[in-house]
Design a protein around this motif. Structure first.
Motif, PDB file in Angstrom:
ATOM      1  N   THR A  68       0.872  -1.177   0.000  1.00 17.53           N
ATOM      2  CA  THR A  68       0.000   0.000   0.000  1.00 17.53           C
ATOM      3  C   THR A  68       0.912   1.231   0.000  1.00 17.53           C
ATOM      4  N   PRO A  69       0.382   2.410  -0.350  1.00 18.66           N
ATOM      5  CA  PRO A  69       1.231   3.599  -0.401  1.00 18.66           C
ATOM      6  C   PRO A  69       1.916   3.860   0.933  1.00 18.66           C
ATOM      7  N   GLY A  70       3.241   3.958   0.893  1.00 17.43           N
ATOM      8  CA  GLY A  70       3.995   4.290   2.089  1.00 17.43           C
ATOM      9  C   GLY A  70       4.413   3.095   2.932  1.00 17.43           C
ATOM     10  N   PHE A  71       3.993   1.895   2.560  1.00 15.31           N
ATOM     11  CA  PHE A  71       4.363   0.698   3.327  1.00 15.31           C
ATOM     12  C   PHE A  71       5.765   0.273   2.901  1.00 15.31           C
ATOM     13  N   CYS A  72       6.685   0.220   3.850  1.00 13.74           N
ATOM     14  CA  CYS A  72       8.061  -0.112   3.535  1.00 13.74           C
ATOM     15  C   CYS A  72       8.482  -1.406   4.213  1.00 13.74           C
ATOM     16  N   TYR A  73       8.971  -2.349   3.418  1.00 16.24           N
ATOM     17  CA  TYR A  73       9.444  -3.622   3.954  1.00 16.24           C
ATOM     18  C   TYR A  73      10.856  -3.422   4.497  1.00 16.24           C
ATOM     19  N   LEU A  74      11.060  -3.659   5.799  1.00 13.85           N
ATOM     20  CA  LEU A  74      12.363  -3.469   6.419  1.00 13.85           C
ATOM     21  C   LEU A  74      12.957  -4.816   6.802  1.00 13.85           C
ATOM     22  N   GLY A  75      14.258  -4.979   6.549  1.00 17.40           N
ATOM     23  CA  GLY A  75      14.925  -6.226   6.897  1.00 17.40           C
ATOM     24  C   GLY A  75      16.322  -5.937   7.417  1.00 17.40           C
ATOM     25  N   PRO A 116       1.144   2.287   7.219  1.00 22.77           N
ATOM     26  CA  PRO A 116       0.928   3.724   7.001  1.00 22.77           C
ATOM     27  C   PRO A 116      -0.525   4.146   7.215  1.00 22.77           C
ATOM     28  N   ASN A 117      -1.437   3.210   7.059  1.00 23.65           N
ATOM     29  CA  ASN A 117      -2.871   3.469   7.229  1.00 23.65           C
ATOM     30  C   ASN A 117      -3.489   2.229   7.850  1.00 23.65           C
ATOM     31  N   LEU A 157       4.696   8.565  14.362  1.00 25.35           N
ATOM     32  CA  LEU A 157       5.257   9.130  13.134  1.00 25.35           C
ATOM     33  C   LEU A 157       4.405   8.759  11.916  1.00 25.35           C
ATOM     34  N   ALA A 158       4.178   9.734  11.033  1.00 30.35           N
ATOM     35  CA  ALA A 158       3.423   9.449   9.803  1.00 30.35           C
ATOM     36  C   ALA A 158       4.368   8.850   8.768  1.00 30.35           C
ATOM     37  N   MET A 159       3.916   7.836   8.083  1.00 33.24           N
ATOM     38  CA  MET A 159       4.763   7.169   7.101  1.00 33.24           C
ATOM     39  C   MET A 159       4.781   7.891   5.760  1.00 33.24           C
ATOM     40  N   TYR A 160       3.923   8.880   5.621  1.00 33.50           N
ATOM     41  CA  TYR A 160       3.966   9.689   4.392  1.00 33.50           C
ATOM     42  C   TYR A 160       3.331  11.033   4.704  1.00 33.50           C
ATOM     43  N   PRO A 188       6.653   9.734   0.643  1.00 32.06           N
ATOM     44  CA  PRO A 188       6.821   8.676   1.639  1.00 32.06           C
ATOM     45  C   PRO A 188       7.969   9.019   2.580  1.00 32.06           C
ATOM     46  N   LEU A 189       7.862   8.608   3.841  1.00 31.14           N
ATOM     47  CA  LEU A 189       8.933   8.857   4.811  1.00 31.14           C
ATOM     48  C   LEU A 189      10.162   8.020   4.462  1.00 31.14           C
ATOM     49  N   LEU A 190       9.919   6.779   4.026  1.00 32.69           N
ATOM     50  CA  LEU A 190      11.011   5.854   3.724  1.00 32.69           C
ATOM     51  C   LEU A 190      10.999   5.470   2.258  1.00 32.69           C
TER      52      LEU A 190
END
Lengths: 340, 245
Positions: free
Chosen positions: B147-154, B188-189, B203-206, B215-217
C-alpha cells in the motif's frame, strides 16, 4: 427549473439522484506511481472506456464514469453530449430506452438511468470533454483501497455532483451515430460463453511437468464472489488435485514448486497461485507487491474481457507468446486511440 | 553464476519478460544489503539512461520490475540494453541517504503492542527482551509497496522471526509497528494485515505536500526503532488504537 441558480454552484454537472451499485470515476490510470505503492488503477475494461471517448472525439484519457451493476440515476444540470458503452444497462433518458455504444444528447433537467445489466459488469458513461475532477498522481481515477489518499471527489453517492468541462455539450461529436451493424461489432469484443484467458507463461510454468501443465489448461476455473477491481479469485474443484499416492511417493510437483518467494512487484494480469485450486488474477487495483508464486500473466486484451465477467462465470487458461500478446495490445490501442 | 567475482560481473541477474510491458530483473533469492545496493543503482541507471522508454519500476528484496512503453521498442533490443546497463552498473557506495539512519519512535507493549505477549510466548523471550531485540538492529528498507507508504524493512533478528498470524486481522491500525518472518514494517494506514503488532508509532509514514505524495522511507534507506513511553507517544500527537476498537 435549474436548481443551481440559487446556490451558485458550478453549472456544468451531472447530479447523482440514486446510486445502488458501485460507481467510480476512471481514466487510463496512473502508471508512474507504483514505486510509491500506488496501484495503477484505471478503467477495468479499456475497450468500452476507450470506445466511449472515441465516439465523442474525446482524448483517450478523458475521465468517464465506470458504473458497476447499474442502478444509477443521474440528472443533467446542463446540456451535454454523452456516450454509453460496455455492459448493457438498459439505459433510459427520461424513461425512454436509449441504445448502448452510441452518442446521445442530454438537455438540462433530463434524467439518465441505468438498470442492472443483462450481462457483463461495467458500463461506461463518457461526456464530451470528460469528467472534470482534480488530477491526483496524474490521473482522475478513483480507487477503493486508498482511504484518505484520494483527491477530488469522494465516494459517488446520492447528491454528489460530477463536474463537467465547459465543452460538455458538443452538437457535432467526433463521430456520427453508429449503425446497428457497427454497434454489434463493438459488442463482439466479448465472445459469449466461457472466456479463454491467454497468458504469458513465466519460469514457474516451464518448470512444471507436462501433466501438470495439461491439467492447468484443461481445467475450467470459476470466478468466485470475492472478485473485484483488485483481483479475480478463481476456484476449481476438479483442477490439479494432488493424489495421495503422489504425495506418498514424494513426486508432488506442485508442492515442490510452490514454495515461498521473497515479495516482488506484480503486474496487471499476474496469475498468483496460493495453491493450484485457487489462482488469483490481479486486476487494475491490485497491490503493487506480492509474495505468492506466479505462474504467468494474462494478456491485457483478455483482462479487459475478464473484467466484464461475473462471479459464477468460468474461464480457461491457455498459454500465448509475449510477441502475440504485444501484437494484440498494440493493435487494440491503434484501433481505439485516434491520432489527434 | 560460479567462480570468483574478480572476472565475472559481481551480481548474477536474470531477465524475464513477464507481461506485455514489464520485465522482471531477478538477483539471487536472498536478503543482502550489498546486492540490494546494486538493485537500487541499476534502477537509477535505467531511469537515467532509458528515460523515454521507462514508465515506472518497483524494487524489492532481490528483484526490480521495469515497466516500459512496449510500443516504442522490442523485447530483444530492450533486454540487451538492460543487460548492458546492469553489467556496467556497480554497487553504490554508501549513499548519504544510507549514512543517515532514520529513527522511528515506538510505544511498545502496553495497549499499543497488541501481540507483544504472544510474540514473547512464541519466541520464548521476555516481552522486554523482544522490545530490546527489535531495537538492536539497524534495518534496511528493501521495498516500498503493497500500500502507499508501506516499507518492507529487513532483516529482523533471527530470534524474533515468526510466521504470520494464521488468521489475518481485518484491520491493523495506522502506525502499527509489526513483524513477520524476516521483516518488520510500519502500517501507514489502517488496513487488513497478518503481521504481529509490537507497538505503535506517532510518526506518519507519508505526507502530502501541495498535492504531492512523499513517503517517509524509500528503498535503500536505513532505519532504527527507539522506545518511547505512553506520555511521549501522546505528546508526539500519537493516536493510540486499542485492540477491537
Amino acid at each position: 427549473m435549474p436548481t443551481h441558480n440559487t446556490k451558485m454552484p458550478r453549472q456544468n454537472t451531472l447530479k447523482v439522484l440514486k446510486a445502488g451499485g458501485l460507481c467510480s470515476i476512471q481514466d487510463l490510470g496512473r502508471p508512474g506511481c507504483q514505486h510509491l505503492g500506488f496501484s495503477t488503477g484505471g478503467a477495468a475494461d479499456e475497450h468500452a472506456y476507450l470506445t466511449a471517448n472515441q465516439l465523442l472525439g474525446n482524448k483517450a484519457s478523458a475521465a468517464a464514469l465506470e458504473i458497476t451493476l447499474g442502478q444509477l440515476v443521474l440528472r443533467a444540470e446542463c446540456d451535454c453530449t454523452i456516450a454509453i458503452t460496455g455492459a448493457d444497462c438498459r439505459a433510459c433518458i427520461n424513461e425512454q430506452p436509449v441504445a448502448n455504444w452510441q452518442v446521445q444528447q442530454l438537455k438540462a433537467g433530463d434524467n439518465l438511468s441505468f438498470s442492472l445489466p443483462t450481462s457483463g459488469l461495467h458500463s461506461y458513461l463518457a461526456v464530451s470533454g470528460g469528467i472534470d475532477t482534480p488530477l491526483w498522481l496524474g490521473s482522475r481515477s478513483q480507487t477503493l483501497n486508498e482511504p484518505g489518499l484520494a483527491a477530488g471527489l469522494g465516494k459517488i453517492a446520492v447528491n454528489c455532483e460530477l463536474p463537467l468541462t465547459d465543452t460538455c455539450f458538443n452538437p457535432a461529436p467526433g463521430q456520427k451515430q453508429k449503425t446497428q451493424q457497427i454497434k454489434r461489432n463493438y459488442a463482439s469484443f466479448y465472445p459469449p460463453g466461457i472466456l479463454t484467458a491467454r497468458f504469458i507463461p513465466h519460469k514457474l510454468w516451464f518448470s512444471l511437468d507436462n501433466n501438470t501443465q495439461q491439467r492447468f489448461i484443461t481445467t475450467d476455473y470459476k470466478i468466485s464472489k470475492d472478485s473485484n477491481r483488485m483481483g479475480y479469485r478463481l476456484s476449481s474443484a476438479a483442477g490439479l488435485t494432488v493424489k495421495d499416492s503422489e504425495k506418498d511417493s514424494g513426486k508432488n510437483q506442485t508442492e515442490i514448486v510452490l514454495t515461498g518467494n521473497l515479495s516482488r512487484a506484480v503486474t496487471f494480469g499476474t496469475i498468483q497461485l496460493p495453491d493450484f485450486h485457487h489462482p488469483i488474477v490481479l486486476m487494475k487495483e491490485r497491490q503493487t507487491i506480492g509474495g505468492y508464486p506466479v505462474i504467468g500473466a494474462v494478456m491485457q486484451t483478455d483482462l479487459f474481457r475478464l473484467s466484464q465477467k461475473r462471479p459464477g462465470e468460468s474461464l480457461r487458461f491457455v498459454p500465448v507468446t509475449l510477441e502475440q500478446a504485444q501484437q494484440q495490445l498494440a493493435g487494440f490501442y491503434r484501433q481505439r486511440i485516434s491520432p489527434r | 553464476m560460479t567462480g570468483k567475482d574478480s572476472e565475472l560481473p559481481p551480481f548474477a541477474v536474470s531477465l524475464e519478460a513477464v507481461s506485455e510491458n514489464a520485465v522482471l530483473l531477478s538477483w539471487p533469492e536472498k536478503i543482502c544489503p550489498a546486492q540490494h545496493r546494486h538493485i537500487i543503482a541499476c534502477r537509477d541507471a535505467i531511469h537515467q539512461q532509458l528515460t523515454d522508454l521507462i514508465i515506472d519500476s518497483v524494487a524489492s528484496y532481490n528483484t526490480l520490475m521495469v515497466y516500459y512503453h512496449f510500443q516504442f521498442t522490442n523485447i530483444r533490443t530492450l533486454t540487451s540494453r538492460l543487460q548492458q546497463l546492469i553489467a556496467q552498473t556497480r554497487e553504490n557506495e554508501l549513499t548519504q541517504d544510507e549514512d543517515l539512519v532514520l529513527e522511528i519512535p515506538v510505544y511498545y507493549g502496553g495497549q499499543a503492542g497488541w501481540d507483544l505477549s504472544r510474540v514473547a510466548e512464541q519466541t520464548k523471550l521476555s516481552p522486554d527482551r523482544v522490545i530490546e531485540l527489535h531495537q538492536a538492529t539497524t534495518y534496511r528498507a528493501y521495498a516500498l509497496g503493497f500500500t502507499p507508504g508501506f516499507c518492507y524493512l529487513g532483516s529482523l533478528p533471527p530470534r524474533l522471526q515468526l510466521p504470520r498470524r494464521s488468521k489475518p486481522r481485518a484491520s491493523v491500525p495506522k502506525g502499527a509497528v509489526a513483524i513477520a518472518g524476516l521483516q518488520t514494517a510500519v502500517y501507514p494506514n489502517a488496513s487488513p494485515g497478518g503481521w504481529h503488532i509490537l507497538g505503535q508509532t506517532p510518526l506518519a509514514m507519508y505526507s502530502i505536500v501541495t498535492r504531492e505524495f512523499q513517503p517517509l522511507l524509500t528503498p535503500g534507506q536505513r532505519v532504527r526503532f527507539t522506545a518511547i513511553d505512553a506520555k511521549t507517544f501522546k505528546e508526539m500527537s500519537g493516536e493510540l488504537v486499542l485492540e477491537g476498537k
